[in-house]
Design an enzyme around this catalytic site. Structure first.
Site, mmCIF file in Angstrom:
data_model
loop_
_atom_site.group_PDB
_atom_site.id
_atom_site.type_symbol
_atom_site.label_atom_id
_atom_site.label_comp_id
_atom_site.label_asym_id
_atom_site.label_seq_id
_atom_site.Cartn_x
_atom_site.Cartn_y
_atom_site.Cartn_z
ATOM 1 N N HIS A 1 -13.211 -97.049 1.530
ATOM 2 C CA HIS A 1 -14.561 -97.235 2.077
ATOM 3 C C HIS A 1 -15.228 -98.429 1.413
ATOM 4 O O HIS A 1 -14.968 -98.710 0.239
ATOM 5 C CB HIS A 1 -15.422 -95.980 1.870
ATOM 6 C CG HIS A 1 -16.576 -95.929 2.807
ATOM 7 N ND1 HIS A 1 -17.803 -96.466 2.504
ATOM 8 C CD2 HIS A 1 -16.680 -95.440 4.069
ATOM 9 C CE1 HIS A 1 -18.615 -96.292 3.523
ATOM 10 N NE2 HIS A 1 -17.965 -95.677 4.494
ATOM 11 N N ARG A 3 -18.353 -85.772 3.969
ATOM 12 C CA ARG A 3 -18.165 -85.399 5.373
ATOM 13 C C ARG A 3 -16.716 -84.958 5.603
ATOM 14 O O ARG A 3 -16.443 -84.054 6.381
ATOM 15 C CB ARG A 3 -18.543 -86.574 6.288
ATOM 16 C CG ARG A 3 -20.004 -86.992 6.126
ATOM 17 C CD ARG A 3 -20.310 -88.296 6.827
ATOM 18 N NE ARG A 3 -19.476 -89.383 6.336
ATOM 19 C CZ ARG A 3 -19.396 -90.582 6.889
ATOM 20 N NH1 ARG A 3 -20.097 -90.855 7.975
ATOM 21 N NH2 ARG A 3 -18.628 -91.522 6.371
ATOM 22 N N ASP A 49 -13.145 -90.176 8.640
ATOM 23 C CA ASP A 49 -12.172 -90.173 9.733
ATOM 24 C C ASP A 49 -10.872 -89.459 9.393
ATOM 25 O O ASP A 49 -10.087 -89.139 10.293
ATOM 26 C CB ASP A 49 -11.854 -91.612 10.158
ATOM 27 C CG ASP A 49 -13.077 -92.317 10.698
ATOM 28 O OD1 ASP A 49 -13.918 -91.631 11.297
ATOM 29 O OD2 ASP A 49 -13.198 -93.534 10.513
ATOM 30 N N HIS A 108 -13.619 -99.862 11.569
ATOM 31 C CA HIS A 108 -14.858 -99.044 11.569
ATOM 32 C C HIS A 108 -14.555 -97.761 12.343
ATOM 33 O O HIS A 108 -13.656 -97.017 11.951
ATOM 34 C CB HIS A 108 -15.977 -99.895 12.171
ATOM 35 C CG HIS A 108 -17.367 -99.383 11.997
ATOM 36 N ND1 HIS A 108 -17.700 -98.411 11.100
ATOM 37 C CD2 HIS A 108 -18.537 -99.725 12.624
ATOM 38 C CE1 HIS A 108 -19.000 -98.160 11.185
ATOM 39 N NE2 HIS A 108 -19.527 -98.948 12.109
ATOM 40 N N SER A 143 -21.854 -101.121 12.876
ATOM 41 C CA SER A 143 -22.570 -100.704 14.093
ATOM 42 C C SER A 143 -24.081 -100.684 13.886
ATOM 43 O O SER A 143 -24.842 -101.195 14.725
ATOM 44 C CB SER A 143 -22.070 -99.344 14.582
ATOM 45 O OG SER A 143 -21.996 -98.418 13.526
#
Ligand code: CMX
Length: 426
Positions: free
Chosen positions: A310, A319, A365, A264, A234
Site C-alpha cells: 500500500h 478492512r 483487495d 488501484h 480516484s
C-alpha cells in the site's frame, strides 16, 4: 422532527466556513510539507498538499472515518456511512429513515442510460460501462442547470448535494444493470421500495439471498470501501475535476476511471484471480510451500502480488481483517476462503524477503474477492464495479464539502527535469 441531510449539513456550514477563513487568513503561511526530488518523481508520495475531512488513513492504523476507526463501523449500513462522511456524525434512527426515503426518490435511472449501456460492445469492461453510464447521466445535473442560471458561489453546494443524491440514488441500480447486461443474466431487476441500499443492490444483481447473508456481506463490502482520504487516485481525480466546477457526474465518472487501474481498484479483480490460479496450478487448496513457490514465480516474472502492499498503510489493512472475520464466521470451510487465509500467512514473509515493497501486508483487495465468489459473484472483471459503488460515497461527500467551502481549483506547480538539475547543483 427529523432533519434531512441537507438541513443538517446547512446548519453546520457557517462554522465550517468560518474555520476555513481563519485557517487561510490567520495561518495561511504555516508550512506543512517539504518536497524532495524523489517525491516529485515518485507520485508525490507523502506530500501534504490537500485537505480532506471525510477520512484519514494512518499508516499504522488504517482508515479512520471522522475520528472513528473503520473497525468500529462494520455494523453500520452504507447510508449511515454517507451521512457520517458528510456531517461527521451518524444519523439517528429517524434521520436515517428519512434519508433512505429521500435517496429512493432520486432512484430513477433515465431510459437513455440503459440504451447507452446496451449499445456498448460486448467486450467493454464493466468499469467502462459504469463510468459511461454515470457520464451519460450528466444530462440530469442540477448543478449545471443552476450554474447556467447564474447562482451565487455560496449556493454551489446545494445542487452539488442534489447531484450527489442522484448519483448515490442510482449508482447501485446502474451497477446491477451493468452486471445483468454484460453477463447476459436476463431482464433488469427493478429497485425495491423497501430494501436498504446494499440489500437492494444484492437483489438487483440477482444473487441468491442465502438466508440474508448475501445482503449482510454486501453491506459490509459497501461500508468498508467507502472512502480512503483524499490523495488516492480516484478521490484525487474526482477532486481535481470537480475543482474546475465540473459537476458531480463528470467528477465521479473521472474518479472511477482512475479506480479502473490495476494498481488501484482493479487489483480487486486480479487478487482472486491470483488465488484461483494458485489453486488451479496445484489442483485444489495449495500447501504453504506451493503458495510460497507461486509467490516467488510471480515476483520473479516481474509482476506484483495483487492485494499486497500500500502507498500509505504499513500494517495489515483493517478492512482486510474485517472481511477475514466475516469469512471466518460465515464460510470458514470454503476452500477459496481458506486459501486466501493461507496466502495471508505466507505472502508477507515472501515480500519481506523480496525486500522491495515498503508494506508487505494485505490491503482491502486481498480478501474481498473470496466473499463475493462464495455468494455467487464469480465474474472477477465485475469486482471493481462493486468497489466503485461504495467509493462513490467518499468521492461525492468530498465533492460536496469542497463546493461548500469554496476550495480553489487544483493547480500544483510542475517543474522540468532541467529545473530539478538546477536545484540539485545549488
Ligand atoms: N508485489 C510486488 N512488488 C510490490 C508489491 C507487491 N504487492 N507492492 C509494492 N511492490 C514493489 C513496487 O512495485 C515497487 O517496485 P519498484 O521499485 O520496482 O517500482 C517497490 O515495491 C516499492 O513500492 P512501494 O513504495 O512499497 O509501493 P507504492 O506506494 O509504489 O505502490 C501499490 C503501492 C499498492 C501500488 C503496490 O503495493 C502494488 O502494486 N500492490 C499490488 C497491487 C494492489 O494490491 N493494489 C491495490 C491497492 C489498494 C487500492 O488502492 O485499491
Amino acid at each position: 422532527m427529523a432533519k434531512t441531510l441537507k438541513e443538517t449539513f446547512a446548519a453546520q456550514l457557517p462554522k465550517l466556513r468560518e474555520e476555513r477563513v481563519t485557517l487561510l487568513k490567520k495561518h495561511g503561511d504555516v508550512g506543512i510539507s517539504q518536497v524532495s526530488v524523489a517525491q516529485a518523481i515518485g507520485g508525490m508520495r507523502g506530500i501534504k498538499g490537500m485537505v480532506c475531512d471525510t477520512s484519514v488513513v494512518e499508516p499504522d492504523k488504517g482508515l479512520i472515518i471522522r475520528g472513528r476507526p473503520i473497525m468500529d463501523l462494520v455494523d453500520k449500513i452504507p447510508e449511515e456511512i454517507f451521512w457520517l462522511l458528510l456531517t461527521g456524525d451518524l444519523p439517528d434512527a429517524d434521520e436515517l429513515k428519512l434519508f433512505q426515503k429521500e435517496l429512493k426518490s432520486y432512484g430513477e435511472v433515465p431510459n437513455y442510460v440503459w440504451k447507452v449501456l446496451k449499445a456498448m460492445p460486448k467486450t467493454s469492461h464493466p468499469m467502462a460501462m459504469l463510468d459511461t453510464a454515470i457520464l451519460a447521466m450528466e444530462n440530469e445535473s442540477a448543478f449545471r442547470e443552476r450554474y447556467t442560471e447564474g447562482m451565487t458561489k455560496m449556493d454551489y453546494w446545494e445542487p452539488t448535494l442534489e447531484d450527489a443524491m442522484r448519483v448515490m440514488g442510482t449508482i447501485h441500480t446502474i451497477a446491477a444493470g451493468v452486471y445483468r447486461i454484460h453477463y447476459k443474466k436476463g431482464d433488469l431487476i427493478p429497485p425495491s421500495k423497501k430494501l436498504d441500499w446494499a440489500g437492494d443492490y444484492a437483489k438487483m444483481l440477482g444473487l441468491p439471498p442465502k438466508k440474508g447473508e448475501t445482503a449482510k456481506m454486501m453491506r459490509l463490502y459497501l461500508t468498508l470501501h467507502c472512502d480512503h482520504e483524499g490523495g488516492n487516485v480516484s478521490a484525487n481525480t474526482c477532486h481535481t475535476v470537480g475543482s474546475a466546477l465540473s459537476d458531480a457526474f463528470y467528477a465521479v465518472s473521472a474518479g472511477l476511471n482512475g479506480l479502473a487501474g490495476p494498481l488501484h481498484g482493479l487489483a480487486n479483480q486480479e487478487c482472486l484471480n491470483w488465488v484461483l490460479e494458485t489453486m488451479d496450478k496445484f489442483g485444489g487448496a495449495p500447501s504453504d510451500e506451493q503458495i510460497r513457490d507461486y509467490a516467488w514465480e510471480t515476483l520473479n516474472s516481474g509482476k506484483v502480488i495483487p492485494g499486497y502492499g500500500h502507498a500509505v498503510l504499513r500494517v495489515t489493512d483493517p478492512r482486510f481483517s474485517a472481511f477475514n472475520a466475516f469469512g471466518k464466521t460465515y464460510m470458514k470451510k470454503d476452500p477459496v476462503f481458506q486459501t486466501v487465509d493461507r496466502v495471508f500467512n505466507i505472502v508477507p514473509e515472501v515480500l519481506k524477503e523480496h525486500g522491495k515493497a515498503k508494506n508487505p501486508w494485505p490491503n482491502v483487495d486481498a480478501g474481498s474477492g473470496a466473499l463475493l465468489y462464495y455468494y455467487g459473484l464469480k465474474e472477477f472483471q465485475y469486482y471493481t464495479v462493486l468497489f466503485s459503488v461504495s467509493r462513490s460515497m467518499g468521492m461525492l461527500t468530498q465533492l460536496v464539502l469542497n463546493r461548500a467551502l469554496g476550495t480553489a481549483i487544483t493547480r500544483p506547480k510542475s517543474v522540468s527535469s532541467e529545473w530539478l538539475w538546477g536545484q540539485i547543483k545549488k
